[in-house]
Design an enzyme around this catalytic site. Sequence first.
Site, PDB file in Angstrom:
ATOM      1  N   HIS A 248       0.874  -1.104   0.442  1.00 31.32           N
ATOM      2  CA  HIS A 248      -0.065  -0.171  -0.300  1.00 31.32           C
ATOM      3  C   HIS A 248       0.556   1.203   0.337  1.00 31.32           C
ATOM      4  CE1 HIS A 248      -3.390   2.195   1.241  1.00 31.32           C
ATOM      5  NE2 HIS A 248      -2.399   2.877   1.862  1.00 31.32           N
ATOM      6  N   GLU A 249       1.931   1.190   0.636  1.00 31.31           N
ATOM      7  CA  GLU A 249       3.157   2.809   0.966  1.00 31.31           C
ATOM      8  C   GLU A 249       4.138   2.118  -0.361  1.00 31.31           C
ATOM      9  OE1 GLU A 249       2.661   4.580   2.920  1.00 31.31           O
ATOM     10  OE2 GLU A 249       0.640   3.210   4.237  1.00 31.31           O
TER      11      GLU A 249
ATOM     12  N   HIS B  46       1.612   4.005  -2.994  1.00 32.67           N
ATOM     13  CA  HIS B  46       1.924   5.806  -3.452  1.00 32.67           C
ATOM     14  C   HIS B  46       3.066   6.668  -3.799  1.00 32.67           C
ATOM     15  CE1 HIS B  46      -1.482   6.947  -0.632  1.00 32.67           C
ATOM     16  NE2 HIS B  46      -1.618   5.710   0.353  1.00 32.67           N
TER      17      HIS B  46
END
Length: 241
Positions: A102-103, A106
Amino acid sequence: MTAYFIYYILGIILIPAIILSIYAEIKVKSTFSEYQKTLSKSGSTAYQVARRLLDYKGLQDVNVVEISGNLTDNFNPKNKTISLSSDVYNSTSISAIAVACHEVGHAYQYKDNYFPIKIRNTIIPICNISSKLLLPLVIIGLIFDFLLFMPIFGNIILISGVTIFGLSTLFNFITLPIEYNASNRAYDMIIKSGELDQEELNGAKKVLSSAALTYLAAFVYSLLNLLRFVLTILAITGSKD
């Protein structure tokens, strides 16, 4: 005094958002805990997965570091660093890999110049400044309205206060597609990279979905709080008629 009384009475409006926030927090912790106990068959740590996915995208300049705390994972675009919490960094669990991806999602967004990111970055400094002006503007507006008997100026200032309050709601609204997109990117990259098999993918999807729910709860709370603020202003100004 009346303003504060009305504002706090209207706090009842926030009950649905508070319930949703509590549910989201419980859901995130329980889902993360469940799949934190399930280790991936590949044996790769969250750090290793994140590093491979970043390098694949040509993001060798993005660092991956370990930080303290529980679920404090984040991506800082200013120093190009993905920070993974202690229970994620060296873990080979499905939860840890999902969070790390998920990071990475980004980081991919910044690499691809994802448009909502640009909008949010533009709003952030405005929100930081305006949040400090909100209370003074409301007080000044009420003074003009009730003590100086200059309702036109008072209402203009109060509307400015409402606008400022609305910026935080707009910020949370824009954050929604950013977070959901990062989770979708994470899921896609897990599939394409083959880091998890089909059975493990189902667990990763649940972790990502539960995390996104917290941002939905934050937006709903912000929206209802804006409504509460607007209704307070309307009640105060309307009481004079």
